[in-house]
Design an enzyme around this catalytic site. Sequence first.
Site, PDB file in Angstrom:
ATOM      1  N   ALA A  76       0.861  -1.197   0.000  1.00 32.79           N
ATOM      2  CA  ALA A  76       0.000   0.000   0.000  1.00 32.79           C
ATOM      3  C   ALA A  76       0.894   1.244   0.000  1.00 32.79           C
ATOM      4  O   ALA A  76       0.720   2.162   0.818  1.00 32.79           O
ATOM      5  CB  ALA A  76      -0.964  -0.012   1.185  1.00 32.79           C
TER       6      ALA A  76
ATOM      7  N   GLY B 206       5.532   8.368   1.410  1.00 29.26           N
ATOM      8  CA  GLY B 206       6.411   8.123   2.565  1.00 29.26           C
ATOM      9  C   GLY B 206       7.323   6.932   2.287  1.00 29.26           C
ATOM     10  O   GLY B 206       8.538   6.992   2.510  1.00 29.26           O
ATOM     11  N   HIS B 207       6.727   5.842   1.788  1.00 32.12           N
ATOM     12  CA  HIS B 207       7.539   4.665   1.447  1.00 32.12           C
ATOM     13  C   HIS B 207       8.522   5.004   0.327  1.00 32.12           C
ATOM     14  O   HIS B 207       9.681   4.573   0.356  1.00 32.12           O
ATOM     15  CB  HIS B 207       6.640   3.505   1.002  1.00 32.12           C
ATOM     16  CG  HIS B 207       5.621   3.093   2.018  1.00 32.12           C
ATOM     17  ND1 HIS B 207       4.264   3.247   1.823  1.00 32.12           N
ATOM     18  CD2 HIS B 207       5.766   2.555   3.250  1.00 32.12           C
ATOM     19  CE1 HIS B 207       3.616   2.799   2.886  1.00 32.12           C
ATOM     20  NE2 HIS B 207       4.496   2.387   3.771  1.00 32.12           N
TER      21      HIS B 207
ATOM     22  N   GLN C 248       2.013  -9.602  13.340  1.00 31.31           N
ATOM     23  CA  GLN C 248       2.072  -8.325  14.055  1.00 31.31           C
ATOM     24  C   GLN C 248       0.702  -7.680  14.224  1.00 31.31           C
ATOM     25  O   GLN C 248       0.607  -6.562  14.730  1.00 31.31           O
ATOM     26  CB  GLN C 248       3.058  -7.369  13.395  1.00 31.31           C
ATOM     27  CG  GLN C 248       2.619  -6.848  12.037  1.00 31.31           C
ATOM     28  CD  GLN C 248       3.755  -6.112  11.343  1.00 31.31           C
ATOM     29  OE1 GLN C 248       4.734  -6.709  10.921  1.00 31.31           O
ATOM     30  NE2 GLN C 248       3.635  -4.791  11.224  1.00 31.31           N
TER      31      GLN C 248
ATOM     32  N   SER D  36      -0.044   7.765   5.838  1.00 32.64           N
ATOM     33  CA  SER D  36      -0.202   6.422   6.387  1.00 32.64           C
ATOM     34  C   SER D  36      -1.144   5.636   5.488  1.00 32.64           C
ATOM     35  O   SER D  36      -2.106   6.199   4.946  1.00 32.64           O
ATOM     36  CB  SER D  36      -0.802   6.501   7.799  1.00 32.64           C
ATOM     37  OG  SER D  36      -1.305   5.239   8.185  1.00 32.64           O
TER      38      SER D  36
END
Length: 286
Positions: free
Chosen positions: A32, A36-37, A61, A184
């Site tokens: 996704a 940012g990535h 997680q 995010s």
Amino acid sequence: MEIFRTQSQIREWSRSRKRQGRKVGFVPTMGALHAGHASLLVRAAEVSDDVALSIYVNPTQFGPNEDFAKYPRTWESDLATAEKAGVKAVFAPGEGFYPEGYRTEVVVPGWNSVLEGEIRPGHFDGVTSVVTKLFLSVEPDCAVFGQKDAQQALLIRRMVRDLDFGLKLVVAPTVRESDGLAMSSRNRYLSDSDRRRALVLSRALNASVASWESGERVAGRILSKGLSELSADAPDSVDYFTLLDPDSLAVLDGDAQLAKPAIIVTAARYGATRLIDNAVLGDVWA
Ligand code: AMP
């Protein structure tokens, strides 16, 4: 760009790169991908010769009531982002990543149950274990993580030092939308009005940063600036808004004096969506 599904394939790729004298950089993600990535991929390319990206929504997680099943999966656009960033290898492990009968965990005791870890029991054990598996698969020379998940970066830094992984860890700054909201993969769950309300998080962090920049060193006073901003447009609930010592993971508040760099961390909820954000006071990642 090559795509690998098994540990042995990516390991072989990485070893052959290194035999040619090239440095392998690594960015682990759950896909996704957003800007940012992409910034982590750019950073990895600056500190290495060949960048590997992993895309794996790691089940261990996620808590039982969390969003594993509905976590966004955007494979085609992720590949386009990776290609554009010059990624050489994508590691997207399949079913066999956790072998039948898997039991072993890598944990950072004590640090795994602070703040995020207290609210999401077992989360960090899943993270440190999967990152260990990924490091052992990719054998990178350096790995890049985002400050966005500051507590995660601190646990991984501790783990890399403690277990002597022999790789360089780079922590890259949080990329934000133009209005300040930290990017995010979970922002897409916010309604338009909650998306607007959530801007208070970066405003509150900035208020505390401004207090620290003006010379304030008493934890409680730095926090109260941010908290009063936060209360002006309060989230549905706030899990925490506090200061963290990056070396001990001690929570700093009240009369505690900040004698060295620290991080202000926050987590808040809007309906079913939980957002985290943070800001550094000083050079935490040096
Ligand atoms: P995830 O979104 O959980 O797949 O995170 C993969 C990596 O991207 C982690 O190192 C995150 O800290 C990082 N990351 C996520 N959001 C951002 C952001 N807004 N800016 C910079 N790095 C980020």
